[in-house]
Write a protein that holds these residues in place. Sequence first.
Motif, PDB file in Angstrom:
ATOM      1  N   GLY A 129       0.827  -1.213   0.000  1.00 21.47           N
ATOM      2  CA  GLY A 129       0.000   0.000   0.000  1.00 21.47           C
ATOM      3  C   GLY A 129       0.857   1.258   0.000  1.00 21.47           C
ATOM      4  N   ILE A 130       1.909   1.258   0.841  1.00 21.83           N
ATOM      5  CA  ILE A 130       2.808   2.431   0.882  1.00 21.83           C
ATOM      6  C   ILE A 130       3.438   2.621  -0.495  1.00 21.83           C
ATOM      7  CG2 ILE A 130       4.953   3.349   1.882  1.00 21.83           C
ATOM      8  CD1 ILE A 130       4.208   1.826   4.469  1.00 21.83           C
ATOM      9  N   SER A 131       3.913   1.507  -1.073  1.00 26.69           N
ATOM     10  CA  SER A 131       4.563   1.586  -2.393  1.00 26.69           C
ATOM     11  C   SER A 131       3.591   2.124  -3.448  1.00 26.69           C
ATOM     12  CB  SER A 131       5.059   0.194  -2.773  1.00 26.69           C
ATOM     13  OG  SER A 131       5.746   0.263  -3.978  1.00 26.69           O
ATOM     14  N   ASN A 132       2.345   1.635  -3.415  1.00 20.58           N
ATOM     15  CA  ASN A 132       1.364   2.092  -4.408  1.00 20.58           C
ATOM     16  C   ASN A 132       1.030   3.572  -4.216  1.00 20.58           C
ATOM     17  OD1 ASN A 132       1.218  -0.424  -5.521  1.00 20.58           O
ATOM     18  ND2 ASN A 132      -0.566  -1.048  -4.335  1.00 20.58           N
ATOM     19  N   ASN A 133       0.909   3.998  -2.947  1.00 20.69           N
ATOM     20  CA  ASN A 133       0.567   5.400  -2.698  1.00 20.69           C
ATOM     21  C   ASN A 133       1.705   6.338  -3.116  1.00 20.69           C
ATOM     22  OD1 ASN A 133      -2.186   5.732  -1.565  1.00 20.69           O
ATOM     23  ND2 ASN A 133      -1.464   4.113  -0.226  1.00 20.69           N
ATOM     24  N   LEU A 134       2.951   5.913  -2.855  1.00 12.12           N
ATOM     25  CA  LEU A 134       4.086   6.722  -3.316  1.00 12.12           C
ATOM     26  C   LEU A 134       4.091   6.765  -4.847  1.00 12.12           C
ATOM     27  CD1 LEU A 134       6.953   5.561  -0.912  1.00 12.12           C
ATOM     28  CD2 LEU A 134       5.601   7.650  -0.795  1.00 12.12           C
ATOM     29  N   GLY A 135       3.769   5.596  -5.454  1.00 13.33           N
ATOM     30  CA  GLY A 135       3.693   5.532  -6.921  1.00 13.33           C
ATOM     31  C   GLY A 135       2.621   6.462  -7.463  1.00 13.33           C
ATOM     32  N   LEU A 136       1.521   6.573  -6.704  1.00 11.33           N
ATOM     33  CA  LEU A 136       0.425   7.445  -7.149  1.00 11.33           C
ATOM     34  C   LEU A 136       0.857   8.921  -7.142  1.00 11.33           C
ATOM     35  CD1 LEU A 136      -2.569   7.645  -7.937  1.00 11.33           C
ATOM     36  CD2 LEU A 136      -3.130   7.759  -5.516  1.00 11.33           C
ATOM     37  N   VAL A 137       1.529   9.337  -6.053  1.00  9.64           N
ATOM     38  CA  VAL A 137       2.022  10.731  -5.999  1.00  9.64           C
ATOM     39  C   VAL A 137       3.022  10.952  -7.152  1.00  9.64           C
ATOM     40  CG1 VAL A 137       3.177  12.483  -4.583  1.00  9.64           C
ATOM     41  CG2 VAL A 137       1.728  10.774  -3.486  1.00  9.64           C
ATOM     42  N   ALA A 138       3.900   9.943  -7.363  1.00  2.97           N
ATOM     43  CA  ALA A 138       4.881  10.042  -8.452  1.00  2.97           C
ATOM     44  C   ALA A 138       4.170  10.207  -9.794  1.00  2.97           C
ATOM     45  CB  ALA A 138       5.768   8.805  -8.465  1.00  2.97           C
ATOM     46  N   THR A 139       3.059   9.475  -9.962  1.00  3.23           N
ATOM     47  CA  THR A 139       2.336   9.543 -11.245  1.00  3.23           C
ATOM     48  C   THR A 139       1.758  10.946 -11.474  1.00  3.23           C
ATOM     49  OG1 THR A 139       1.750   7.237 -10.938  1.00  3.23           O
ATOM     50  CG2 THR A 139       0.543   8.414 -12.626  1.00  3.23           C
ATOM     51  N   VAL A 140       1.239  11.554 -10.399  1.00  8.24           N
ATOM     52  CA  VAL A 140       0.672  12.910 -10.531  1.00  8.24           C
ATOM     53  C   VAL A 140       1.774  13.878 -10.999  1.00  8.24           C
ATOM     54  CG1 VAL A 140      -0.359  14.837  -9.255  1.00  8.24           C
ATOM     55  CG2 VAL A 140      -1.130  12.501  -8.817  1.00  8.24           C
ATOM     56  N   ILE A 141       2.971  13.766 -10.378  1.00 14.31           N
ATOM     57  CA  ILE A 141       4.081  14.656 -10.760  1.00 14.31           C
ATOM     58  C   ILE A 141       4.501  14.372 -12.207  1.00 14.31           C
ATOM     59  CG2 ILE A 141       6.465  15.315 -10.239  1.00 14.31           C
ATOM     60  CD1 ILE A 141       5.977  14.546  -7.343  1.00 14.31           C
ATOM     61  N   LEU A 142       4.579  13.075 -12.531  1.00 16.09           N
ATOM     62  CA  LEU A 142       5.003  12.669 -13.880  1.00 16.09           C
ATOM     63  C   LEU A 142       4.069  13.257 -14.941  1.00 16.09           C
ATOM     64  CD1 LEU A 142       7.267  10.779 -14.880  1.00 16.09           C
ATOM     65  CD2 LEU A 142       5.606   8.956 -14.985  1.00 16.09           C
ATOM     66  N   VAL A 143       2.767  13.152 -14.685  1.00 18.52           N
ATOM     67  CA  VAL A 143       1.785  13.663 -15.661  1.00 18.52           C
ATOM     68  C   VAL A 143       1.882  15.196 -15.749  1.00 18.52           C
ATOM     69  CG1 VAL A 143      -0.683  13.880 -16.162  1.00 18.52           C
ATOM     70  CG2 VAL A 143       0.243  11.685 -15.418  1.00 18.52           C
ATOM     71  N   LEU A 144       2.055  15.846 -14.584  1.00 15.17           N
ATOM     72  CA  LEU A 144       2.210  17.310 -14.585  1.00 15.17           C
ATOM     73  C   LEU A 144       3.417  17.718 -15.444  1.00 15.17           C
ATOM     74  CD1 LEU A 144       1.527  20.137 -12.937  1.00 15.17           C
ATOM     75  CD2 LEU A 144       3.642  19.539 -11.779  1.00 15.17           C
ATOM     76  N   LEU A 145       4.537  17.017 -15.244  1.00 16.92           N
ATOM     77  CA  LEU A 145       5.744  17.365 -15.999  1.00 16.92           C
ATOM     78  C   LEU A 145       5.569  17.061 -17.492  1.00 16.92           C
ATOM     79  CD1 LEU A 145       8.533  16.198 -13.515  1.00 16.92           C
ATOM     80  CD2 LEU A 145       7.736  18.507 -13.958  1.00 16.92           C
ATOM     81  N   LEU A 146       4.815  16.000 -17.783  1.00 23.84           N
ATOM     82  CA  LEU A 146       4.555  15.653 -19.186  1.00 23.84           C
ATOM     83  C   LEU A 146       3.719  16.751 -19.849  1.00 23.84           C
ATOM     84  CD1 LEU A 146       4.846  13.437 -21.365  1.00 23.84           C
ATOM     85  CD2 LEU A 146       2.756  12.399 -20.490  1.00 23.84           C
ATOM     86  N   VAL A 147       2.725  17.240 -19.101  1.00 19.73           N
ATOM     87  CA  VAL A 147       1.813  18.251 -19.652  1.00 19.73           C
ATOM     88  C   VAL A 147       2.549  19.563 -19.934  1.00 19.73           C
ATOM     89  CG1 VAL A 147      -0.175  19.691 -19.022  1.00 19.73           C
ATOM     90  CG2 VAL A 147      -0.267  17.238 -18.650  1.00 19.73           C
ATOM     91  N   ILE A 148       3.569  19.902 -19.122  1.00 21.19           N
ATOM     92  CA  ILE A 148       4.252  21.191 -19.351  1.00 21.19           C
ATOM     93  C   ILE A 148       5.489  21.057 -20.256  1.00 21.19           C
ATOM     94  CG2 ILE A 148       3.407  22.224 -17.199  1.00 21.19           C
ATOM     95  CD1 ILE A 148       6.355  21.868 -16.153  1.00 21.19           C
ATOM     96  N   SER A 149       5.672  19.853 -20.832  1.00 22.58           N
ATOM     97  CA  SER A 149       6.839  19.653 -21.702  1.00 22.58           C
ATOM     98  C   SER A 149       6.571  20.122 -23.126  1.00 22.58           C
ATOM     99  CB  SER A 149       7.224  18.172 -21.725  1.00 22.58           C
ATOM    100  OG  SER A 149       7.736  17.785 -20.513  1.00 22.58           O
ATOM    101  N   ASN A 150       6.193  21.372 -23.292  1.00 19.61           N
ATOM    102  CA  ASN A 150       5.977  21.887 -24.652  1.00 19.61           C
ATOM    103  C   ASN A 150       6.226  23.401 -24.682  1.00 19.61           C
ATOM    104  OD1 ASN A 150       3.428  23.230 -23.809  1.00 19.61           O
ATOM    105  ND2 ASN A 150       2.833  21.107 -23.464  1.00 19.61           N
ATOM    106  N   ASP A 151       6.386  23.947 -25.901  1.00 20.97           N
ATOM    107  CA  ASP A 151       6.725  25.373 -26.055  1.00 20.97           C
ATOM    108  C   ASP A 151       5.651  26.270 -25.470  1.00 20.97           C
ATOM    109  OD1 ASP A 151       9.097  24.892 -27.231  1.00 20.97           O
ATOM    110  OD2 ASP A 151       8.286  24.890 -29.279  1.00 20.97           O
ATOM    111  N   PHE A 152       4.386  25.839 -25.620  1.00 19.70           N
ATOM    112  CA  PHE A 152       3.277  26.669 -25.139  1.00 19.70           C
ATOM    113  C   PHE A 152       3.415  26.892 -23.616  1.00 19.70           C
ATOM    114  CE2 PHE A 152      -0.964  26.869 -23.202  1.00 19.70           C
ATOM    115  CZ  PHE A 152      -1.401  28.072 -23.753  1.00 19.70           C
ATOM    116  N   SER A 153       3.653  25.792 -22.866  1.00 23.42           N
ATOM    117  CA  SER A 153       3.778  25.908 -21.402  1.00 23.42           C
ATOM    118  C   SER A 153       5.012  26.706 -21.026  1.00 23.42           C
ATOM    119  CB  SER A 153       3.871  24.534 -20.756  1.00 23.42           C
ATOM    120  OG  SER A 153       2.807  23.746 -21.133  1.00 23.42           O
ATOM    121  N   LEU A 154       6.092  26.515 -21.784  1.00 16.80           N
ATOM    122  CA  LEU A 154       7.326  27.250 -21.497  1.00 16.80           C
ATOM    123  C   LEU A 154       7.084  28.756 -21.632  1.00 16.80           C
ATOM    124  CD1 LEU A 154      10.334  26.973 -20.853  1.00 16.80           C
ATOM    125  CD2 LEU A 154      10.795  26.905 -23.286  1.00 16.80           C
TER     126      LEU A 154
END
Length: 232
Positions: A129-154
């Motif tokens: 459960g701890i591993s999955n919850n840490l993975g979930l927080v990691a996923t939120v950050i990962l998706v956020l970083l993916l979304v801002i990886s473009n010229d428009f966000s920059l």
Amino acid sequence: MLRLSSLNIGWQRWRTHFILTLLTISACFIIHLYTPYADWVYVLTLGCGYLSLSFIVFSLLIGPYKLLHQRRNPVNLDLRRDVGIWAGITGCVHVVCAIAERTRGNIIDLFLRPKTGGAGYDLLLTPGGISNNLGLVATVILVLLLVISNDFSLRRFKGKRWKFLQRFNYLLALLVFIHTVLYQQFSHRERSFILLTIILAVVLLLAQFVGVWLYKTQYAHKHAYPQSQHKH
Ligand code: HEM
């Protein structure tokens, strides 16, 4: 018809994406050889998990490398951005496949457990459960970083704010390392995977140490000799 030029990324970046695609296919094939009787969902879970971790680490090595060889670390670098995009894609594939593999429809059981004798849920605090919850927080950050990886966000967030968001990469790396090590422990993963994880962690720590040291010495030099900046 879709024209390559209309996507506005040069050949250098197409080449990077091509190499990263080949790497992803090769890594999944290696996992298939490691566990030949497993279904493709399991192969993608494991393959894309380790790929995403490796891409996150690689993207964090580019800054110190630039500082070491070119004495500067620009806010936006195509290579760092493209590797980050692949970390995001492979990470998301891992999450979807891991959830499909581990749950039979009840996703909540991965993260929460029903309260004893009452309505509602508590955080699942077993190692899984701890591993999955840490993975979930990691996923939120990962998706956020993916979304801002473009010229428009920059352009929208400007250099400083964009750089601030990019720093979440360090927290992401930490969370993913803990998530991985926890799973390795209770899956009794083979030594080669553990060795790979240790190498990635040590290389990342060394690179960050060198990066911080170079940044500090350059900063001190800039303040000691402000004139020298204008001569180059
Ligand atoms: C909600 C988010 C996540 C969930 C539910 C999840 C779930 C899982 C599960 C079930 C496994 C074990 C696979 C198995 O051996 O059968 C696993 C392993 C792994 N995960 Fe995740 N994961 C999540 C997020 C992430 C993210 C974002 C990354 C990387 C960026 C990641 C990297 C890894 C790695 C490298 C392993 C392999 C560890 C081992 O050898 O067992 N995970 N994850």
